[in-house]
Design a protein around this motif. Sequence first.
Motif, PDB file in Angstrom:
ATOM      1  N   ALA A   1       0.848  -1.403  -0.255  1.00  0.00           N
ATOM      2  CA  ALA A   1       0.272  -0.101  -0.441  1.00  0.00           C
ATOM      3  C   ALA A   1       1.335   0.950   0.207  1.00  0.00           C
ATOM      4  O   ALA A   1      -0.090   2.417  -0.691  1.00  0.00           O
ATOM      5  N   LEU A   2       1.899   1.161   0.391  1.00  0.00           N
ATOM      6  CA  LEU A   2       3.192   2.813   0.826  1.00  0.00           C
ATOM      7  C   LEU A   2       3.281   2.958  -0.755  1.00  0.00           C
ATOM      8  O   LEU A   2       3.022   3.586  -1.353  1.00  0.00           O
ATOM      9  N   LYS A   3       3.996   1.601  -1.352  1.00  0.00           N
ATOM     10  CA  LYS A   3       4.561   1.408  -2.620  1.00  0.00           C
ATOM     11  C   LYS A   3       3.604   2.236  -3.158  1.00  0.00           C
ATOM     12  O   LYS A   3       3.792   3.326  -4.475  1.00  0.00           O
ATOM     13  N   LYS A   4       2.447   1.855  -4.046  1.00  0.00           N
ATOM     14  CA  LYS A   4       1.109   2.141  -4.444  1.00  0.00           C
ATOM     15  C   LYS A   4       0.716   3.892  -4.593  1.00  0.00           C
ATOM     16  O   LYS A   4       0.852   4.360  -5.736  1.00  0.00           O
ATOM     17  N   PHE A   5       0.905   3.988  -3.304  1.00  0.00           N
ATOM     18  CA  PHE A   5       0.788   5.558  -2.490  1.00  0.00           C
ATOM     19  C   PHE A   5       1.784   6.386  -3.281  1.00  0.00           C
ATOM     20  O   PHE A   5       1.406   7.097  -3.315  1.00  0.00           O
ATOM     21  N   ALA A   6       2.878   5.624  -3.124  1.00  0.00           N
ATOM     22  CA  ALA A   6       3.917   6.326  -3.589  1.00  0.00           C
ATOM     23  C   ALA A   6       3.844   7.084  -4.806  1.00  0.00           C
ATOM     24  O   ALA A   6       3.694   8.118  -5.710  1.00  0.00           O
ATOM     25  N   ALA A   7       4.002   5.428  -6.062  1.00  0.00           N
ATOM     26  CA  ALA A   7       3.869   5.661  -7.455  1.00  0.00           C
ATOM     27  C   ALA A   7       2.860   6.826  -7.596  1.00  0.00           C
ATOM     28  O   ALA A   7       2.671   7.100  -8.561  1.00  0.00           O
ATOM     29  N   GLN A   8       1.511   6.979  -6.887  1.00  0.00           N
ATOM     30  CA  GLN A   8      -0.036   7.553  -7.295  1.00  0.00           C
ATOM     31  C   GLN A   8       0.020   8.646  -7.165  1.00  0.00           C
ATOM     32  O   GLN A   8      -0.368   9.948  -7.615  1.00  0.00           O
ATOM     33  N   ASN A   9       1.442   8.994  -5.803  1.00  0.00           N
ATOM     34  CA  ASN A   9       1.331  10.760  -5.632  1.00  0.00           C
ATOM     35  C   ASN A   9       2.880  11.479  -5.307  1.00  0.00           C
ATOM     36  O   ASN A   9       2.568  12.009  -5.197  1.00  0.00           O
ATOM     37  N   ARG A  10       3.277  10.545  -7.018  1.00  0.00           N
ATOM     38  CA  ARG A  10       4.392  11.213  -6.174  1.00  0.00           C
ATOM     39  C   ARG A  10       5.494  11.281  -5.547  1.00  0.00           C
ATOM     40  O   ARG A  10       6.164  12.622  -5.204  1.00  0.00           O
ATOM     41  N   CYS A  11       5.954  10.978  -4.930  1.00  0.00           N
ATOM     42  CA  CYS A  11       6.163  10.486  -3.666  1.00  0.00           C
ATOM     43  C   CYS A  11       7.768   9.130  -3.623  1.00  0.00           C
ATOM     44  O   CYS A  11       7.031   8.602  -4.817  1.00  0.00           O
TER      45      CYS A  11
ATOM     46  N   SER B   1      10.162   4.908   4.986  1.00  0.00           N
ATOM     47  CA  SER B   1      10.245   6.630   4.933  1.00  0.00           C
ATOM     48  C   SER B   1       9.153   7.235   3.040  1.00  0.00           C
ATOM     49  O   SER B   1      10.022   6.589   2.665  1.00  0.00           O
ATOM     50  N   LEU B   2       8.680   8.075   3.946  1.00  0.00           N
ATOM     51  CA  LEU B   2       7.668   7.902   2.139  1.00  0.00           C
ATOM     52  C   LEU B   2       8.114   9.517   2.547  1.00  0.00           C
ATOM     53  O   LEU B   2       8.006  10.428   3.436  1.00  0.00           O
ATOM     54  N   SER B   3       8.723  10.383   0.967  1.00  0.00           N
ATOM     55  CA  SER B   3       9.338  11.620   1.492  1.00  0.00           C
ATOM     56  C   SER B   3       7.942  12.203  -0.075  1.00  0.00           C
ATOM     57  O   SER B   3       7.790  11.708  -0.668  1.00  0.00           O
ATOM     58  N   CYS B   4       7.003  12.843   0.371  1.00  0.00           N
ATOM     59  CA  CYS B   4       6.664  13.674  -0.341  1.00  0.00           C
ATOM     60  C   CYS B   4       6.624  15.534  -0.696  1.00  0.00           C
ATOM     61  O   CYS B   4       5.698  15.702   0.363  1.00  0.00           O
ATOM     62  N   ARG B   5       7.377  16.164  -1.342  1.00  0.00           N
ATOM     63  CA  ARG B   5       8.126  17.296  -1.605  1.00  0.00           C
ATOM     64  C   ARG B   5       7.751  17.587  -3.008  1.00  0.00           C
ATOM     65  O   ARG B   5       7.317  16.691  -3.215  1.00  0.00           O
ATOM     66  N   VAL B   6       8.260  18.686  -2.967  1.00  0.00           N
ATOM     67  CA  VAL B   6       8.497  19.058  -3.988  1.00  0.00           C
ATOM     68  C   VAL B   6       9.047  18.358  -5.294  1.00  0.00           C
ATOM     69  O   VAL B   6       9.385  18.095  -5.668  1.00  0.00           O
ATOM     70  N   ARG B   7      10.232  18.214  -4.376  1.00  0.00           N
ATOM     71  CA  ARG B   7      12.064  17.428  -5.253  1.00  0.00           C
ATOM     72  C   ARG B   7      11.290  16.105  -5.911  1.00  0.00           C
ATOM     73  O   ARG B   7      11.272  15.057  -7.058  1.00  0.00           O
ATOM     74  N   ASP B   8      10.489  15.754  -4.593  1.00  0.00           N
ATOM     75  CA  ASP B   8      10.194  14.314  -5.237  1.00  0.00           C
ATOM     76  C   ASP B   8       8.655  14.030  -6.305  1.00  0.00           C
ATOM     77  O   ASP B   8       9.454  13.957  -7.278  1.00  0.00           O
ATOM     78  N   ALA B   9       7.529  15.378  -6.261  1.00  0.00           N
ATOM     79  CA  ALA B   9       6.508  15.362  -7.394  1.00  0.00           C
ATOM     80  C   ALA B   9       8.031  15.678  -8.499  1.00  0.00           C
ATOM     81  O   ALA B   9       7.388  15.230  -9.907  1.00  0.00           O
ATOM     82  N   GLU B  10       8.909  16.271  -8.730  1.00  0.00           N
ATOM     83  CA  GLU B  10       9.329  16.678  -9.803  1.00  0.00           C
ATOM     84  C   GLU B  10      10.788  15.672 -10.373  1.00  0.00           C
ATOM     85  O   GLU B  10      10.198  14.909 -11.502  1.00  0.00           O
ATOM     86  N   GLN B  11      10.715  14.589  -9.481  1.00  0.00           N
ATOM     87  CA  GLN B  11      11.050  12.976 -10.083  1.00  0.00           C
ATOM     88  C   GLN B  11      11.089  12.312 -10.475  1.00  0.00           C
ATOM     89  O   GLN B  11      11.348  11.588 -11.395  1.00  0.00           O
TER      90      GLN B  11
END
Length: 172
Positions: A121-131, A159-169
């Motif tokens: 669920a963490l992996k899915k959330f990260a992929a769907q939300n540019r984290c 750790s799940l990081s959802c910052r501007v840098r993550d969205a850009e990457q």
Amino acid sequence: MTMHHTALLGLFAVALCGGVAAAGNPDLEANLMKAMKFDQASEKRIGSSGKAIQAYMKAGYVNPRPNGRADYTDYYLLNKPATLLGHPLVLIEEEYMTRYAGCCVSKGIGVTVGVAGSIGALKKFAAQNRCTLEENVDPGKALRSFGIRNTLPKGKYASLSCRVRDAEQHAG
């Protein structure tokens, strides 16, 4: 046993026994998730990291002041059991700029959880939300850098990081 140690052990017990997001306040997890969710149309996070953390403060889950601050990031240790996507939430961090301290602020929010079972669920959330999801992290390292004794139980952390840098990457 310190108060933080007792509280963090309780986090694992709650997660393993199917505890609620935050005892008595299910909106806390929802607001935290909202602060991490990415809206493709506006190219921004949907919610406010500051408001999500303030709600945890008001409910007594984190201290009114961060446990530590480095560069542009505040770090909040959880004082009582809460979960995120079924995993014990142990640390919330918020990156923002109030005054210039160098370069490269990347506004947003991050969390560290104790891994309790599958991290699908963490992996899915990260992929769907540019984290960015980082597995096998050592949250004690960050704590030690602030002079906080590592009282977290041994175990696996992510750790799940959802910052501007993550969205850009993770764009495109």
